[in-house]
Write a protein that holds these residues in place. Sequence first.
Motif, PDB file in Angstrom:
ATOM      1  N   TYR A   1       0.738  -1.134  -0.036  1.00  8.96           N
ATOM      2  CA  TYR A   1      -0.098   0.397  -0.077  1.00  8.96           C
ATOM      3  C   TYR A   1       0.789   1.315  -0.007  1.00  8.96           C
ATOM      4  O   TYR A   1       1.900   1.018   1.196  1.00  8.96           O
ATOM      5  N   GLN A   2       0.826   2.412  -1.218  1.00  6.29           N
ATOM      6  CA  GLN A   2       1.384   3.198  -1.288  1.00  6.29           C
ATOM      7  C   GLN A   2       0.744   4.041  -0.328  1.00  6.29           C
ATOM      8  O   GLN A   2       0.154   4.713  -0.447  1.00  6.29           O
ATOM      9  N   TYR A   3       2.110   4.539   0.469  1.00  2.03           N
ATOM     10  CA  TYR A   3       1.879   6.009   0.781  1.00  2.03           C
ATOM     11  C   TYR A   3       1.776   7.211   1.050  1.00  2.03           C
ATOM     12  O   TYR A   3       4.097   7.715   1.231  1.00  2.03           O
ATOM     13  N   LEU A   4       1.064   8.362  -0.377  1.00  2.94           N
ATOM     14  CA  LEU A   4       1.558   8.963  -1.010  1.00  2.94           C
ATOM     15  C   LEU A   4       1.667  10.242  -0.532  1.00  2.94           C
ATOM     16  O   LEU A   4       1.114  10.851   0.328  1.00  2.94           O
ATOM     17  N   PRO A   5       2.795  11.132  -0.815  1.00  5.51           N
ATOM     18  CA  PRO A   5       2.691  12.794  -0.846  1.00  5.51           C
ATOM     19  C   PRO A   5       0.997  13.485  -0.564  1.00  5.51           C
ATOM     20  O   PRO A   5       0.041  14.169   0.040  1.00  5.51           O
ATOM     21  N   SER A   6      -0.135  12.648  -2.060  1.00  6.06           N
ATOM     22  CA  SER A   6      -0.976  13.692  -1.878  1.00  6.06           C
ATOM     23  C   SER A   6      -2.115  12.874  -1.217  1.00  6.06           C
ATOM     24  O   SER A   6      -2.879  13.647  -0.377  1.00  6.06           O
TER      25      SER A   6
ATOM     26  N   VAL B   1       8.811   9.032  -1.885  1.00  8.52           N
ATOM     27  CA  VAL B   1       9.129  10.040  -1.600  1.00  8.52           C
ATOM     28  C   VAL B   1       9.281  10.504  -3.000  1.00  8.52           C
ATOM     29  O   VAL B   1       8.977  11.346  -3.733  1.00  8.52           O
ATOM     30  N   GLY B   2       9.605   9.658  -4.305  1.00  8.29           N
ATOM     31  CA  GLY B   2       9.875  10.129  -5.040  1.00  8.29           C
ATOM     32  C   GLY B   2       9.589   8.537  -6.039  1.00  8.29           C
ATOM     33  O   GLY B   2       9.855   7.772  -6.076  1.00  8.29           O
ATOM     34  N   GLN B   3       9.389   9.443  -7.448  1.00  7.91           N
ATOM     35  CA  GLN B   3       9.612   8.293  -8.854  1.00  7.91           C
ATOM     36  C   GLN B   3      10.675   8.155 -10.013  1.00  7.91           C
ATOM     37  O   GLN B   3      11.025   9.888 -10.096  1.00  7.91           O
TER      38      GLN B   3
ATOM     39  N   ALA C   1      10.684   8.765 -12.811  1.00  8.42           N
ATOM     40  CA  ALA C   1      10.484   9.679 -14.215  1.00  8.42           C
ATOM     41  C   ALA C   1      10.536  11.287 -13.808  1.00  8.42           C
ATOM     42  O   ALA C   1      10.409  12.189 -14.827  1.00  8.42           O
ATOM     43  N   LYS C   2      10.388  11.407 -12.591  1.00  5.22           N
ATOM     44  CA  LYS C   2      10.009  12.815 -12.368  1.00  5.22           C
ATOM     45  C   LYS C   2      10.688  12.549 -10.621  1.00  5.22           C
ATOM     46  O   LYS C   2       9.819  13.057  -9.926  1.00  5.22           O
ATOM     47  N   PRO C   3      11.812  12.872 -10.568  1.00  6.54           N
ATOM     48  CA  PRO C   3      12.200  12.704  -8.689  1.00  6.54           C
ATOM     49  C   PRO C   3      11.953  14.791  -8.642  1.00  6.54           C
ATOM     50  O   PRO C   3      12.252  15.129  -9.679  1.00  6.54           O
ATOM     51  N   GLY C   4      10.937  14.940  -7.206  1.00  5.29           N
ATOM     52  CA  GLY C   4      10.900  16.052  -6.944  1.00  5.29           C
ATOM     53  C   GLY C   4      10.188  16.454  -7.743  1.00  5.29           C
ATOM     54  O   GLY C   4       9.796  17.528  -7.309  1.00  5.29           O
ATOM     55  N   GLY C   5       9.211  16.362  -8.747  1.00  6.93           N
ATOM     56  CA  GLY C   5       7.658  16.686  -9.420  1.00  6.93           C
ATOM     57  C   GLY C   5       7.002  15.343  -8.391  1.00  6.93           C
ATOM     58  O   GLY C   5       6.739  14.752  -8.318  1.00  6.93           O
ATOM     59  N   GLY C   6       5.180  16.442  -8.693  1.00  6.35           N
ATOM     60  CA  GLY C   6       4.253  16.181  -8.330  1.00  6.35           C
ATOM     61  C   GLY C   6       3.743  15.445  -9.356  1.00  6.35           C
ATOM     62  O   GLY C   6       4.449  15.214 -11.245  1.00  6.35           O
ATOM     63  N   GLY C   7       2.092  14.971  -9.614  1.00  3.70           N
ATOM     64  CA  GLY C   7       1.226  14.948 -11.141  1.00  3.70           C
ATOM     65  C   GLY C   7       0.258  15.756 -11.422  1.00  3.70           C
ATOM     66  O   GLY C   7       0.167  16.571 -10.506  1.00  3.70           O
ATOM     67  N   MET C   8       0.277  15.014 -12.040  1.00  8.04           N
ATOM     68  CA  MET C   8      -1.600  15.943 -12.467  1.00  8.04           C
ATOM     69  C   MET C   8      -2.285  14.816 -13.620  1.00  8.04           C
ATOM     70  O   MET C   8      -1.524  14.346 -14.816  1.00  8.04           O
TER      71      MET C   8
ATOM     72  N   ARG D   1       5.525  17.343  -2.510  1.00  3.34           N
ATOM     73  CA  ARG D   1       6.037  16.504  -1.342  1.00  3.34           C
ATOM     74  C   ARG D   1       5.033  16.405  -0.098  1.00  3.34           C
ATOM     75  O   ARG D   1       3.993  16.916  -0.594  1.00  3.34           O
ATOM     76  N   HIS D   2       5.288  15.322   1.288  1.00  2.00           N
ATOM     77  CA  HIS D   2       4.264  14.933   1.891  1.00  2.00           C
ATOM     78  C   HIS D   2       4.201  16.072   2.812  1.00  2.00           C
ATOM     79  O   HIS D   2       5.100  17.175   2.705  1.00  2.00           O
ATOM     80  N   PRO D   3       2.862  16.327   2.943  1.00  2.00           N
ATOM     81  CA  PRO D   3       2.434  17.974   3.599  1.00  2.00           C
ATOM     82  C   PRO D   3       2.546  18.043   5.248  1.00  2.00           C
ATOM     83  O   PRO D   3       2.750  18.717   5.483  1.00  2.00           O
ATOM     84  N   ASP D   4       3.022  16.378   5.711  1.00  5.07           N
ATOM     85  CA  ASP D   4       3.547  16.879   7.429  1.00  5.07           C
ATOM     86  C   ASP D   4       4.635  15.877   7.405  1.00  5.07           C
ATOM     87  O   ASP D   4       4.677  15.555   8.868  1.00  5.07           O
ATOM     88  N   TRP D   5       5.396  15.959   6.740  1.00  8.36           N
ATOM     89  CA  TRP D   5       6.804  15.978   6.792  1.00  8.36           C
ATOM     90  C   TRP D   5       8.496  16.407   6.360  1.00  8.36           C
ATOM     91  O   TRP D   5       7.326  16.687   5.119  1.00  8.36           O
ATOM     92  N   THR D   6       8.897  17.242   6.886  1.00  4.29           N
ATOM     93  CA  THR D   6       9.954  17.549   5.539  1.00  4.29           C
ATOM     94  C   THR D   6      11.212  16.994   5.669  1.00  4.29           C
ATOM     95  O   THR D   6      11.980  17.907   4.547  1.00  4.29           O
ATOM     96  N   GLY D   7      11.674  16.004   6.161  1.00  3.39           N
ATOM     97  CA  GLY D   7      13.177  15.751   5.989  1.00  3.39           C
ATOM     98  C   GLY D   7      13.166  14.105   6.554  1.00  3.39           C
ATOM     99  O   GLY D   7      12.278  14.252   6.916  1.00  3.39           O
ATOM    100  N   PRO D   8      13.964  13.724   6.052  1.00  2.12           N
ATOM    101  CA  PRO D   8      14.891  12.499   7.243  1.00  2.12           C
ATOM    102  C   PRO D   8      14.249  12.135   8.399  1.00  2.12           C
ATOM    103  O   PRO D   8      14.235  11.182   9.035  1.00  2.12           O
ATOM    104  N   ASP D   9      14.209  13.459   9.385  1.00  3.39           N
ATOM    105  CA  ASP D   9      14.548  13.394  10.412  1.00  3.39           C
ATOM    106  C   ASP D   9      12.973  12.679  11.365  1.00  3.39           C
ATOM    107  O   ASP D   9      12.619  12.287  11.865  1.00  3.39           O
TER     108      ASP D   9
END
Lengths: 445, 223
Positions: free
Chosen positions: A142-147, A166-168, A170-177, A204-212
């Motif tokens: 089950y994927q836990y995705l930014p959206s 965290v990323g794919q 095809a688009k590291p750093g990019g969202g989808g449409m 990006r995930h809405p409720d965390w901002t980095g590896p910590d």
Amino acid sequence: MAKDDKTAPQTLPRYSNTFTPDVNAEIRRAAATGIYDIRGGGAKRKVPHFDDLVFLGASMSRYPLEGYRERCDTNVVLGSRYAKNPIELKIPITIAGMSFGALSAQAKEALGRGASMAGTSTTTGDGGMTPEERGQSKTLVYQYLPSRYGMNPNDLRKADAIEVVVGQGAKPGGGGMLLGQKISDRVAEMRTLPKGIDQRSACRHPDWTGPDDLEIKILELREITGWEKPIYVKVGAARPFFDTTLAVKAGADVVVIDGMQGGTAATQDVFIEHVGIPTLACIREAVAALQELGMHRKVQLIVSGGIRTGADVAKALALGADAVSIGTAAMVAIGDNDPKWETEYNALGSTAGAYDDWHEGRDPAGISTQDPELSKRLDPVEAGRRLNNYLKVLTLEAQTLARACGKNHVHNLEPEDLQALTVEAAAMARVPLAGTSWIPGQGGM
Amino acid sequence: MQIYDLEADGLRGLNAALQGASGNETGWEVVNPRGSHAIAVGLDAPLDVTVTGSTGYYCAGMNSQATVRVAGNVGPGVAENMMSGTVIVDGDASQYAGATGHGGLLVIKGNASSRCGISMKGIDIVVGGNVGHMSAFMGQAGHLVVCGDAGDALGDSIYEAKLFVRGSVKSLGADCIEKEMRPEHVEKLTELLEQAGIDANPSEFKRYGSARKLYNFDIDNAY
């Protein structure tokens, strides 16, 4: 000789290697529309790939195993670091995350059927888990995705593993449409969106901002699910050494690295072709990170992005991966871009084998669509049978190569079994250039 | 009332007990939280849990049915992805409060930091004080009530979440506009304030929501 003498030798029209016909076509398209090209799939341009490696096979210095007779195992255990219930798969080839919404319900069902028959796992995607998918997939990630579209703790508990995306590739750093054509009533309901709008997936995930923060997020997911399920962390291949290191630090049971040939439902062509690094280039970096941490084979590594054949599988494993994952190849196996729909692909301005406007929802094969009439074309039972066959072939091919290298488990393949045909591949895979002992950057002759 | 000493008995024991609680064990008090993360997450029963003290990240994450009260402050991500039930914070909340929540009611008596209600998908959030920047970013559904002021870029890229702010809004985000406060909105706001136990006059609030100009991709909107 007169200048207008038609019998005089002529120069041939000469195309530029810079302004090629497809480049010029894109310039004209951009000039006419004012918008970049959006498409599905992964990088199409030629990059160093598994084809640039060869197995050495056994001869005098190595002793081969008998094909079809002597045992060569293929099972893999994923999530042995912390999870109470690690996943054991019969084959080291999994089905990558693809969402209901991007794909039809029939396609998702087919993936579940085929994977279950072959003894491997499927993966959800943006949009949550469907009952059909859970019902048909013996092992479901089950994927836990930014959206967090459709994110639901009950489904989380129903899953066999959780993949924090965290990323794919095809688009590291990019969202989808996901364009409005594919936001049907059911997709809109699952994602809590108005029907027919163009759905954005956050980058990006809405409720965390980095590896910590990710470390604490993983703790929460484990607490919710009783520490039973493996937690994967999936990253698009960009800085695989550091990303793998940080994923391990954050507590991942499994790290998934998706190379630039990895597909997407829809994103900008410029992103797909120009962001991220080739799959071949990321494996040894990720393995080096795991080895440096003393976690190789303890935190499993899954590699995805452009895996097509058993040779690709075997080479990825030889370079240190524990398993591979396939997305585009699975879609082709169940019928995407099948020549039998050539006339209809032509009507869409494409051709079977190159159709990639998955975001438009008009896929003649009934796979990357939510159109009920098109979707009906895909028989999930037959398509599942085809996927099972394909997975069998990949496995048989990988076993054949492993036996030829004298290995009784595909995981016993090692970099020493490989040489490279190009300097680039030798450097990226960190194996010698064929016929030499030279690994670029590492000395030798 | 069951009393659970988190410092003495550990996080796993607490969550396992709460997730497995049934019958008459509906009332719980958690003492000595000491800023621990993931307290009372994944609950799925009509429990009544009070945490005495302040918590770390993701308190009451993915809550269903339960009422969780924090007699203190909460760290980032309180009630993240909540499905139903109620979470009440007596003090202040750090960033991402109620992020991606699908349902239920989150009440923050004090202030909430940035990104409150980010990607909210049906949750109702009532904040007694102020909220920080980027609150309700990409908010899809539900209500965010701010009795104080809102920071920069309120409701950026908002879908159909409804925002009510009594004080000032430093700036509105992309596609977020002030909208008419119709009787049905006053009625809903009154209901939410009552549920939250916050005394505020609904007529003092302004409503914000989506202009719906970014719903379908238009190159003229790109910048």
